[in-house]
Scaffold this motif. Structure first.
Motif, mmCIF file in Angstrom:
data_model
loop_
_atom_site.group_PDB
_atom_site.id
_atom_site.type_symbol
_atom_site.label_atom_id
_atom_site.label_comp_id
_atom_site.label_asym_id
_atom_site.label_seq_id
_atom_site.Cartn_x
_atom_site.Cartn_y
_atom_site.Cartn_z
ATOM 1 N N SER A 209 36.394 40.306 46.970
ATOM 2 C CA SER A 209 37.772 39.942 47.318
ATOM 3 C C SER A 209 38.149 38.623 46.662
ATOM 4 N N GLY A 210 39.355 38.569 46.171
ATOM 5 C CA GLY A 210 39.874 37.322 45.639
ATOM 6 C C GLY A 210 39.477 36.996 44.221
ATOM 7 N N GLY A 211 38.688 37.836 43.576
ATOM 8 C CA GLY A 211 38.272 37.557 42.205
ATOM 9 C C GLY A 211 38.509 38.743 41.304
ATOM 10 N N GLU A 212 38.155 38.569 40.038
ATOM 11 C CA GLU A 212 38.303 39.653 39.084
ATOM 12 C C GLU A 212 37.301 40.767 39.346
ATOM 13 N N ALA A 213 37.641 41.952 38.881
ATOM 14 C CA ALA A 213 36.673 43.039 38.871
ATOM 15 C C ALA A 213 35.520 42.668 37.942
ATOM 16 N N VAL A 214 34.355 43.248 38.192
ATOM 17 C CA VAL A 214 33.174 43.000 37.375
ATOM 18 C C VAL A 214 32.884 44.253 36.558
ATOM 19 N N ASN A 215 32.780 44.092 35.253
ATOM 20 C CA ASN A 215 32.527 45.213 34.349
ATOM 21 C C ASN A 215 31.114 45.100 33.784
ATOM 22 N N ASP A 216 30.257 46.037 34.125
ATOM 23 C CA ASP A 216 28.874 46.070 33.651
ATOM 24 C C ASP A 216 28.561 47.444 33.083
#
Length: 642
Positions: A145-152
């Protein structure tokens, strides 16, 4: 056939209706191949835009693979792509409703990944590691919550039950995972904010043991170099597309670590990577590829000998190629041309013989539509900054009608999206809807468009809302000055970034640019650059750094935002918007609509429920086209259509 009837331009009856456009032209997303089986993903407006994986049956007829209500569509990067693959007869796909990965062996989809609240885990761009029983691909994680999505890049067990274990991380974005033929080496693309993949994507290579990457090495790409589509040849050499020469050419990484440009030429063998799963070349043997490229604005398909760089174009009646896949010497490709909408083409790599497996719109086979198709020509025209730009010009064409002597046709100026994209060379019934009624269309490849080399793309750096607007106005002026269209009946329309360009032209500080257009249309178009910089998805969240400049210098954002200059607007505008759009939220459009209505400018606003960025449901496609045509007819073309 009787002689054509003389009737005013813009009033010709046409069998290409808005309903025909909405229902007859499904979209072709991707072409796939598995052990010689031909598959594709088609979007169906008549099924609320559901994307269906289809296989060509042994009888030559298409057979649906993914059952309703499943839709093979991913929301990674919001633009998706790479939502499905077929390996050894088994289907793997991301389902749009819940964004979970599914596997199909016997016609029944079985979930591989667990559910996530709000479809927070999304998957795309996968491959199958048969040795280790893994699906390996991109996962976008929205759980924080509150941050960017994480792309892995993650590995998901084929027996299911887990959300995937991370094997590549650390960059803002990852794409194009590629496992070597022996399963020991792994390649992928990565890039970081504020770059986009077509400005500075990196190619990485490492050793892979099934659980982790070791010895990760950056081998190509980075600042001022875009790398696209890494692929392993059957004999284990890594290939990729790079624009280091100024053009996207195909390179080989030799066994000694050196690189070879297989076919140096002023042509584009790569594309702007807006979606996953893109492919412009495929291996038919260890030393031969079939590749799609754009040269002089025209798409071609050819066989390339990697040993000596010999390029042998196929003699085919198409001008637009993508999604190239091969199994042995059998090649399948998405192809289109002036008379053919996007089609699944099967090509023999040895002979160049080709057959159409499926086409998204059978205009060539429909007697009612023959004689109503306008064939475009590529035009090059001068721009205000001393250069030239390009466009596809479609003159009016209807076998049953001709315009009165001395009368010139109205003109629709189309602005493609992106803005780092290009005008399509494939038949589009939406364009023919206009031309068959006696209305000319010019689809502008303004400065910044793809297909003309990196220097042409880089014209847009820091200049979005400047050179694109100037080029669209210049295209209209060029056609009017050369006596091909009526300068007093010109409108401009576009979707997404193209909608911004249209609105920018209509609110431009230069009165001469504003005066070119009688009316405009904005389909989910940007109107407030500052709001866009703060309220869009991760993939494009720093795109404006390149297009406009850092947001720390707000003045260009204010100067170019149409909503900030609605007081300059004198032309009527029609707006079309999806209520679930995350790329350009409805608030962008509604602020602009309110500003225009407060000034008494004729304004049309249609908000479509259940639509995202781009309309996929047939009733909405039909209604939007009919409404825009009626609006332009009433506000700009000055005649009543029959």
């Amino acid at each position: 056939m009787s002689d054509p009837v003389t009737a005013p331009f813009g009033t010709w009856p046409s069998p290409i209706t808005a309903r025909h456009v909405a229902s007859a032209q499904t979209t072709l997303a991707e072409v796939l191949q598995d052990r010689g089986d031909v598959c594709w993903i088609e979007g169906r407006p008549t099924e609320a835009g559901r994307q269906v994986l289809v296989r060509l049956g042994s009888d030559g007829k298409p057979v649906d693979v993914t059952p309703a209500p499943f839709s093979a569509r991913t929301r990674v990067h919001e633009y998706g792509g790479g939502a499905a693959l077929v390996s050894q007869g088994t289907v793997y796909f991301s389902n749009f409703a819940d964004q979970r990965l599914y596997r199909m062996d016997d016609g029944v989809p079985v979930a591989l990944t667990p559910p996530s609240e709000g479809a927070a885990l999304r998957y795309a761009d996968g491959l199958i590691d048969d040795r280790r029983r893994l699906w390996i691909g991109v996962r976008e994680d929205h759980r924080a919550s509150g941050g960017e999505a994480v792309n892995d890049i993650v590995a998901v067990r084929l027996d299911g039950g887990d959300a995937g274990s991370v094997i590549v991380q650390g960059s803002d974005f990852h794409a194009s995972p590629r496992l070597s033929p022996d399963g020991t080496r792994f390649a992928w693309l990565a890039w970081n904010h504020p770059d986009m993949p077509w400005t500075a994507a990196e190619l990485w290579l490492g050793d892979f043991d099934g659980t982790a990457i070791t010895n990760a090495t950056h081998i190509a790409g980075g600042k001022d170099e875009s790398v696209f589509q890494p692929e392993w040849s059957p004999d284990g050499l890594l290939h990729y597309v790079s624009d280091r020469s100024g053009w996207w050419n195909i390179y080989r990484r030799n066994s000694d670590g050196t690189t070879t440009n297989l076919c140096p030429m002023a042509a584009e063998f790569g594309r702007a990577q807006w979606g996953f799963g893109m492919s412009t070349y495929a291996f038919v043997s260890a030393h031969e590829l079939v590749c799609a490229y754009i040269e002089d604005g025209i798409g071609r398909l050819a066989r390339l000998d990697a040993r000596d760089g010999t390029l042998m174009p196929f003699d085919l009646p198409y001008t637009d190629y993508s999604s190239v896949r091969a199994s042995g010497r059998k090649v399948v490709v998405k192809a289109g041309g002036p008379h053919v909408a996007a089609a699944v083409l099967v090509v023999d790599a040895a002979t160049g013989d080709a057959s159409v497996a499926w086409r998204s719109a059978s205009v060539a086979d429909d007697p009612a539509l023959q004689g109503h198709v306008s064939v475009p020509r590529l035009i090059e025209f001068p721009t205000p900054r001393g250069g030239t730009a390009f466009a596809l010009f479609y003159p009016p064409d209807n076998a049953g009608f001709r315009g009165p002597a001395g009368e010139l046709p109205p003109l629709v100026v189309k602005c493609h999206g992106g803005p780092t994209s290009s005008a399509s060379r494939s038949l589009d019934l939406r364009t023919q809807f206009w031309t068959s009624r006696g209305i000319a269309v010019v689809d502008v490849d303004y400065s910044g468009s793809t297909g003309y080399g990196r220097a042409y793309r880089d014209r847009l750096q820091g200049m979005w809302g400047v050179v694109d607007a100037e080029d669209c106005a210049a295209a209209a002026s060029y056609l009017a000055a050369s006596g091909q269209v009526d300068a007093t009946r010109v409108v401009i329309t576009g979707g997404s970034a193209g909608g911004f360009t249209a609105l920018r032209c209509l609110t431009h500080e230069d009165p001469a640019i504003r005066a070119c257009f009688r009316a405009g249309g904005s389909h989910y178009g940007v109107s407030d650059l500052t709001a866009l910089a703060h309220d869009t998805h991760k993939f494009e969240s720093r795109y404006l750094d390149w297009l406009v400049g850092p947001i720390s210098d707000p003045q260009p954002y204010l100067d170019r935002a149409p909503v900030r200059h609605a007081d300059r607007l004198e032309a009527p505008v029609a707006f079309f918007q999806g209520d679930e759009d995350r790329i350009v939220p409805p608030s962008q459009t509604e602020v602009m609509v309110a500003a225009l209505r407060s000034r008494g400018i004729p304004t049309l606003y249609l908000l479509f429920a259940g639509e995202q960025h781009g309309f996929r449901q047939a009733p909405n496609i039909e209604r939007a086209l009919e409404a825009e045509a009626a609006f332009f007819q009433a506000e700009a073309f000055g005649r009543n259509a029959p």
